[in-house]
Design a protein around this motif. Structure first.
Motif, mmCIF file in Angstrom:
data_model
loop_
_atom_site.group_PDB
_atom_site.id
_atom_site.type_symbol
_atom_site.label_atom_id
_atom_site.label_comp_id
_atom_site.label_asym_id
_atom_site.label_seq_id
_atom_site.Cartn_x
_atom_site.Cartn_y
_atom_site.Cartn_z
ATOM 1 N N ASP A 71 0.101 11.955 -37.308
ATOM 2 C CA ASP A 71 -0.734 12.230 -36.134
ATOM 3 C C ASP A 71 -1.279 10.938 -35.535
ATOM 4 O O ASP A 71 -1.313 10.768 -34.317
ATOM 5 N N ILE A 72 -1.703 10.020 -36.405
ATOM 6 C CA ILE A 72 -2.222 8.732 -35.932
ATOM 7 C C ILE A 72 -1.130 7.971 -35.191
ATOM 8 O O ILE A 72 -1.353 7.436 -34.097
ATOM 9 N N LEU A 73 0.060 7.937 -35.766
ATOM 10 C CA LEU A 73 1.174 7.225 -35.140
ATOM 11 C C LEU A 73 1.535 7.843 -33.794
ATOM 12 O O LEU A 73 1.794 7.129 -32.824
ATOM 13 N N PHE A 74 1.512 9.168 -33.699
ATOM 14 C CA PHE A 74 1.830 9.854 -32.448
ATOM 15 C C PHE A 74 0.837 9.480 -31.352
ATOM 16 O O PHE A 74 1.230 9.098 -30.243
ATOM 17 N N VAL A 75 -0.450 9.563 -31.653
ATOM 18 C CA VAL A 75 -1.464 9.271 -30.636
ATOM 19 C C VAL A 75 -1.465 7.790 -30.275
ATOM 20 O O VAL A 75 -1.601 7.429 -29.098
ATOM 21 N N LEU A 76 -1.274 6.925 -31.269
ATOM 22 C CA LEU A 76 -1.186 5.495 -30.986
ATOM 23 C C LEU A 76 0.010 5.197 -30.081
ATOM 24 O O LEU A 76 -0.078 4.377 -29.160
ATOM 25 N N THR A 77 1.104 5.907 -30.309
ATOM 26 C CA THR A 77 2.287 5.750 -29.464
ATOM 27 C C THR A 77 1.995 6.220 -28.042
ATOM 28 O O THR A 77 2.420 5.583 -27.074
ATOM 29 N N CYS A 78 1.267 7.301 -27.901
ATOM 30 C CA CYS A 78 0.868 7.766 -26.570
ATOM 31 C C CYS A 78 0.078 6.687 -25.845
ATOM 32 O O CYS A 78 0.342 6.387 -24.672
ATOM 33 N N LEU A 79 -0.886 6.090 -26.532
ATOM 34 C CA LEU A 79 -1.696 5.046 -25.909
ATOM 35 C C LEU A 79 -0.842 3.848 -25.507
ATOM 36 O O LEU A 79 -0.994 3.317 -24.402
ATOM 37 N N ALA A 80 0.057 3.430 -26.371
ATOM 38 C CA ALA A 80 0.938 2.304 -26.037
ATOM 39 C C ALA A 80 1.782 2.637 -24.815
ATOM 40 O O ALA A 80 1.924 1.808 -23.903
ATOM 41 N N ASN A 81 2.321 3.840 -24.775
ATOM 42 C CA ASN A 81 3.124 4.255 -23.621
ATOM 43 C C ASN A 81 2.305 4.214 -22.341
ATOM 44 O O ASN A 81 2.761 3.718 -21.309
ATOM 45 N N GLN A 82 1.104 4.738 -22.405
ATOM 46 C CA GLN A 82 0.256 4.791 -21.219
ATOM 47 C C GLN A 82 -0.092 3.404 -20.693
ATOM 48 O O GLN A 82 -0.269 3.219 -19.498
ATOM 49 N N MET A 83 -0.203 2.444 -21.589
ATOM 50 C CA MET A 83 -0.618 1.100 -21.196
ATOM 51 C C MET A 83 0.566 0.159 -21.030
ATOM 52 O O MET A 83 0.378 -1.027 -20.749
ATOM 53 N N GLY A 84 1.793 0.700 -21.175
ATOM 54 C CA GLY A 84 2.980 -0.122 -20.991
ATOM 55 C C GLY A 84 3.141 -1.186 -22.068
ATOM 56 O O GLY A 84 3.645 -2.274 -21.799
ATOM 57 N N ILE A 85 2.732 -0.858 -23.283
ATOM 58 C CA ILE A 85 2.812 -1.804 -24.393
ATOM 59 C C ILE A 85 3.966 -1.411 -25.300
ATOM 60 O O ILE A 85 4.080 -0.253 -25.711
ATOM 61 N N SER A 86 4.816 -2.366 -25.615
ATOM 62 C CA SER A 86 5.915 -2.146 -26.547
ATOM 63 C C SER A 86 5.402 -2.287 -27.971
ATOM 64 O O SER A 86 4.924 -3.355 -28.366
ATOM 65 N N LEU A 87 5.521 -1.211 -28.754
ATOM 66 C CA LEU A 87 5.096 -1.273 -30.151
ATOM 67 C C LEU A 87 5.940 -2.270 -30.938
ATOM 68 O O LEU A 87 5.430 -2.944 -31.827
ATOM 69 N N GLU A 88 7.219 -2.372 -30.613
ATOM 70 C CA GLU A 88 8.071 -3.347 -31.298
ATOM 71 C C GLU A 88 7.585 -4.760 -31.030
ATOM 72 O O GLU A 88 7.488 -5.581 -31.948
ATOM 73 N N ASP A 89 7.254 -5.051 -29.779
ATOM 74 C CA ASP A 89 6.777 -6.395 -29.433
ATOM 75 C C ASP A 89 5.470 -6.720 -30.135
ATOM 76 O O ASP A 89 5.307 -7.808 -30.685
ATOM 77 N N VAL A 90 4.523 -5.778 -30.125
ATOM 78 C CA VAL A 90 3.231 -6.072 -30.746
ATOM 79 C C VAL A 90 3.344 -6.134 -32.259
ATOM 80 O O VAL A 90 2.631 -6.911 -32.897
ATOM 81 N N ALA A 91 4.238 -5.355 -32.848
ATOM 82 C CA ALA A 91 4.437 -5.422 -34.299
ATOM 83 C C ALA A 91 4.976 -6.794 -34.682
ATOM 84 O O ALA A 91 4.477 -7.433 -35.624
ATOM 85 N N GLN A 92 5.967 -7.270 -33.941
ATOM 86 C CA GLN A 92 6.536 -8.589 -34.224
ATOM 87 C C GLN A 92 5.520 -9.700 -34.017
ATOM 88 O O GLN A 92 5.391 -10.605 -34.849
ATOM 89 N N SER A 93 4.776 -9.636 -32.928
ATOM 90 C CA SER A 93 3.805 -10.705 -32.663
ATOM 91 C C SER A 93 2.660 -10.674 -33.672
ATOM 92 O O SER A 93 2.136 -11.723 -34.057
ATOM 93 N N THR A 94 2.284 -9.496 -34.140
ATOM 94 C CA THR A 94 1.221 -9.392 -35.137
ATOM 95 C C THR A 94 1.676 -9.955 -36.480
ATOM 96 O O THR A 94 0.908 -10.658 -37.156
ATOM 97 N N ILE A 95 2.910 -9.693 -36.866
ATOM 98 C CA ILE A 95 3.439 -10.266 -38.112
ATOM 99 C C ILE A 95 3.475 -11.785 -38.008
ATOM 100 O O ILE A 95 3.072 -12.491 -38.939
ATOM 101 N N GLN A 96 3.913 -12.302 -36.863
ATOM 102 C CA GLN A 96 3.944 -13.758 -36.671
ATOM 103 C C GLN A 96 2.533 -14.350 -36.725
ATOM 104 O O GLN A 96 2.306 -15.377 -37.367
#
Length: 112
Positions: A71-96
């Protein structure tokens, strides 16, 4: 989608399609933030019962933890979609970012 190798981009596309066909439309960003906090609270309640000092109430079980994470992942994905944020991009940049910041920090922590 039957593919077991769901990428974050795939997830964002699937959630977007679900919202547009089944969910009718996205809730507002603020509403989704409130829902996200609520879902994190539900996970917290179960974690406190499984790993903390509280006992489970009737009808609750640790078996519900994966559902709450979903449920958390679903809603977080909704927020990313709404704000035009790529989860893949932010995951990679956060790991870096974390790697650069913490390269030796945890290795040198005597508490660990």
């Amino acid at each position: 989608m039957e593919n077991n190798n769901l990428t974050l981009n795939d997830l964002q596309s699937e959630v977007d399609q679900w919202i547009k066909t089944i969910g009718v439309r996205y809730f507002s960003e603020l509403t989704n933030l409130a829902i996200l906090v609520e879902e994190v609270g539900e996970l917290s309640r179960l974690m406190a019962r499984k790993y903390g000092d509280q006992s489970f109430k009737q009808g609750e079980s640790a078996d519900q933890i994966p559902n709450e994470i979903g449920d958390i992942l679903f809603v977080l994905t909704c927020l990313a979609n709404q704000m035009g944020i790529s989860l893949e991009d932010v995951a990679q940049s956060t790991i870096q970012k974390n790697t650069k910041r913490d390269l030796n920090r945890h290795k040198n922590n005597p508490k660990l």
